[in-house]
Design a protein around this motif. Structure first.
Motif, PDB file in Angstrom:
ATOM      1  N   MET A 191      -1.502  -6.150   6.322  1.00 36.17           N
ATOM      2  CA  MET A 191      -1.424  -4.967   5.456  1.00 36.17           C
ATOM      3  C   MET A 191      -2.833  -4.531   5.057  1.00 36.17           C
ATOM      4  O   MET A 191      -3.789  -5.307   5.127  1.00 36.17           O
ATOM      5  CB  MET A 191      -0.570  -5.231   4.209  1.00 36.17           C
ATOM      6  CG  MET A 191      -1.212  -6.137   3.175  1.00 36.17           C
ATOM      7  SD  MET A 191      -0.398  -6.055   1.560  1.00 36.17           S
ATOM      8  CE  MET A 191       1.297  -6.352   1.985  1.00 36.17           C
ATOM      9  N   GLY A 192      -2.931  -3.265   4.664  1.00 35.50           N
ATOM     10  CA  GLY A 192      -4.189  -2.731   4.174  1.00 35.50           C
ATOM     11  C   GLY A 192      -3.995  -2.124   2.805  1.00 35.50           C
ATOM     12  O   GLY A 192      -2.946  -1.534   2.506  1.00 35.50           O
ATOM     13  N   ALA A 193      -4.996  -2.291   1.942  1.00 40.39           N
ATOM     14  CA  ALA A 193      -4.934  -1.738   0.585  1.00 40.39           C
ATOM     15  C   ALA A 193      -6.235  -1.007   0.293  1.00 40.39           C
ATOM     16  O   ALA A 193      -7.310  -1.415   0.747  1.00 40.39           O
ATOM     17  CB  ALA A 193      -4.707  -2.846  -0.431  1.00 40.39           C
ATOM     18  N   ASP A 194      -6.125   0.089  -0.443  1.00 45.50           N
ATOM     19  CA  ASP A 194      -7.326   0.849  -0.780  1.00 45.50           C
ATOM     20  C   ASP A 194      -8.043   0.214  -1.959  1.00 45.50           C
ATOM     21  O   ASP A 194      -7.647  -0.858  -2.450  1.00 45.50           O
ATOM     22  CB  ASP A 194      -6.979   2.316  -1.041  1.00 45.50           C
ATOM     23  CG  ASP A 194      -6.041   2.506  -2.231  1.00 45.50           C
ATOM     24  OD1 ASP A 194      -5.909   1.572  -3.057  1.00 45.50           O
ATOM     25  OD2 ASP A 194      -5.439   3.604  -2.343  1.00 45.50           O
ATOM     26  N   GLU A 195      -9.105   0.871  -2.426  1.00 42.20           N
ATOM     27  CA  GLU A 195      -9.930   0.294  -3.492  1.00 42.20           C
ATOM     28  C   GLU A 195      -9.173   0.183  -4.812  1.00 42.20           C
ATOM     29  O   GLU A 195      -9.546  -0.601  -5.686  1.00 42.20           O
ATOM     30  CB  GLU A 195     -11.203   1.135  -3.666  1.00 42.20           C
ATOM     31  CG  GLU A 195     -12.134   1.050  -2.462  1.00 42.20           C
ATOM     32  CD  GLU A 195     -13.341   1.958  -2.594  1.00 42.20           C
ATOM     33  OE1 GLU A 195     -13.142   3.175  -2.819  1.00 42.20           O
ATOM     34  OE2 GLU A 195     -14.461   1.458  -2.487  1.00 42.20           O
ATOM     35  N   GLU A 196      -8.108   0.971  -4.971  1.00 40.99           N
ATOM     36  CA  GLU A 196      -7.286   0.875  -6.186  1.00 40.99           C
ATOM     37  C   GLU A 196      -6.154  -0.138  -6.021  1.00 40.99           C
ATOM     38  O   GLU A 196      -5.260  -0.228  -6.851  1.00 40.99           O
ATOM     39  CB  GLU A 196      -6.709   2.244  -6.541  1.00 40.99           C
ATOM     40  CG  GLU A 196      -7.706   3.211  -7.171  1.00 40.99           C
ATOM     41  CD  GLU A 196      -8.698   3.740  -6.142  1.00 40.99           C
ATOM     42  OE1 GLU A 196      -8.273   3.983  -4.995  1.00 40.99           O
ATOM     43  OE2 GLU A 196      -9.889   3.886  -6.497  1.00 40.99           O
ATOM     44  N   ARG A 197      -6.180  -0.842  -4.884  1.00 39.56           N
ATOM     45  CA  ARG A 197      -5.205  -1.892  -4.568  1.00 39.56           C
ATOM     46  C   ARG A 197      -3.812  -1.333  -4.278  1.00 39.56           C
ATOM     47  O   ARG A 197      -2.812  -2.032  -4.437  1.00 39.56           O
ATOM     48  CB  ARG A 197      -5.139  -2.951  -5.691  1.00 39.56           C
ATOM     49  CG  ARG A 197      -6.511  -3.510  -6.051  1.00 39.56           C
ATOM     50  CD  ARG A 197      -6.443  -4.609  -7.076  1.00 39.56           C
ATOM     51  NE  ARG A 197      -7.774  -4.905  -7.583  1.00 39.56           N
ATOM     52  CZ  ARG A 197      -8.075  -5.909  -8.412  1.00 39.56           C
ATOM     53  NH1 ARG A 197      -7.114  -6.739  -8.815  1.00 39.56           N
ATOM     54  NH2 ARG A 197      -9.306  -6.085  -8.826  1.00 39.56           N
ATOM     55  N   ASN A 198      -3.769  -0.095  -3.823  1.00 39.93           N
ATOM     56  CA  ASN A 198      -2.507   0.469  -3.372  1.00 39.93           C
ATOM     57  C   ASN A 198      -2.313   0.131  -1.901  1.00 39.93           C
ATOM     58  O   ASN A 198      -3.255   0.217  -1.104  1.00 39.93           O
ATOM     59  CB  ASN A 198      -2.503   1.991  -3.543  1.00 39.93           C
ATOM     60  CG  ASN A 198      -2.616   2.388  -4.999  1.00 39.93           C
ATOM     61  OD1 ASN A 198      -1.904   1.851  -5.859  1.00 39.93           O
ATOM     62  ND2 ASN A 198      -3.512   3.327  -5.289  1.00 39.93           N
TER      63      ASN A 198
END
Length: 275
Positions: A191-198
């Protein structure tokens, strides 16, 4: 008083043609006060030779001359030197031949002898102004042609660059689609998450492992997988999922690309590591 000098530094060159030496002398005396660069010839043939070696701006010629009339000479001059301004100065009014020459464009003006000094000077000054205006128009047209050519070349280059950019984008999109397809079919949960952890990406293996009965894409790790969110800055952790122990590795993105956020993998650990 006619102005003898143009705004440019180039001399105004005048050719006087007459078979009578005293007429040439009188014209030279009258017109040299306007600071023209004056050359002379005694016949049409001689004048044509002068033009070969000494280009001029304005020509004044007598009409009645032995061997070749002034109009005949100016017709030849027009063919070879079309940019000259051509004037007939004559005591004979051969109207038909002169009119024909004027209509053909071979003769700019027809002036008669005897002449009025000031009027003749003004006519000559006007002829030079006409010549200089035509030269300026030609120069501007040439510059416009060059500018249009440069603009066309620039547009072609921009079009080429745009097509290359479109091709690169298309290639990148294809590569991205291939990458997504490969990741989707990997057996490793990812999985991948953005800098806001979404959560912005997860493959089928991750969806099946973490919650086949609930949608995780677009949710925040703090709500959906709090243990991973808490280990965000640690890089790795162990966590139990469905009675099995998994090693969770968190990789920061952006080292070799403009990607941001983190890539998270889940690797099932051997049982002995969980004991």
């Amino acid at each position: 008083m006619p102005d003898g000098l143009s705004a440019s530094t180039a001399p105004r060159r005048l050719l006087l043609v007459d078979d009578e030496a005293n007429i040439l002398s009188a014209l030279r005396r009258l017109l040299r006060q306007d600071r023209y660069e004056i050359v002379t010839a005694n016949s049409g043939d001689e004048a044509l030779e002068v033009l070969k070696s000494s280009p001029v701006d304005v020509i004044i010629t007598d009409q009645r001359m032995p061997g070749m009339t002034g109009v005949e000479f100016l017709r030849l001059a027009k063919d070879t030197y079309p940019d000259t301004v051509r004037i007939v100065l004559s005591g004979y009014t051969e109207l038909q031949s002169v009119t024909d020459a004027v209509n053909e464009g071979a003769v700019y003006k027809f002036l008669t002898k005897p002449w009025d000094d000031e009027q003749l000077r003004e006519h000559v000054a006007e002829a030079f102004r006409r010549k200089e205006m035509e030269d300026e128009n030609n120069r501007l047209q040439h510059e416009l042609k060059l500018a249009n050519s440069a603009l066309a070349a620039t547009n072609q280059e921009l079009d080429r660059l745009l097509k290359e950019q479109e091709q690169r984008i298309e290639n990148d999109e294809v590569s991205l689609q291939i990458t997504h397809e490969i990741l989707e079919h990997l057996n490793i949960p990812l999985m991948g998450a953005d800098e806001e952890r979404n959560i912005v990406f997860l493959n089928s293996a991750a969806q099946q492992l973490l919650g086949s009965d609930k949608a995780l894409l677009g949710t925040n790790l703090m709500r959906s997988i709090p243990l991973v969110a808490q280990a965000w800055g640690q890089g790795n952790l162990h966590m139990e999922i469905r009675d099995d122990l998994y090693g969770v590795n968190i990789y920061p993105m952006g080292k070799t690309s403009r990607s941001r956020g983190k890539l998270i993998t889940f690797v099932r650990l051997p049982e002995e590591q969980g004991q």
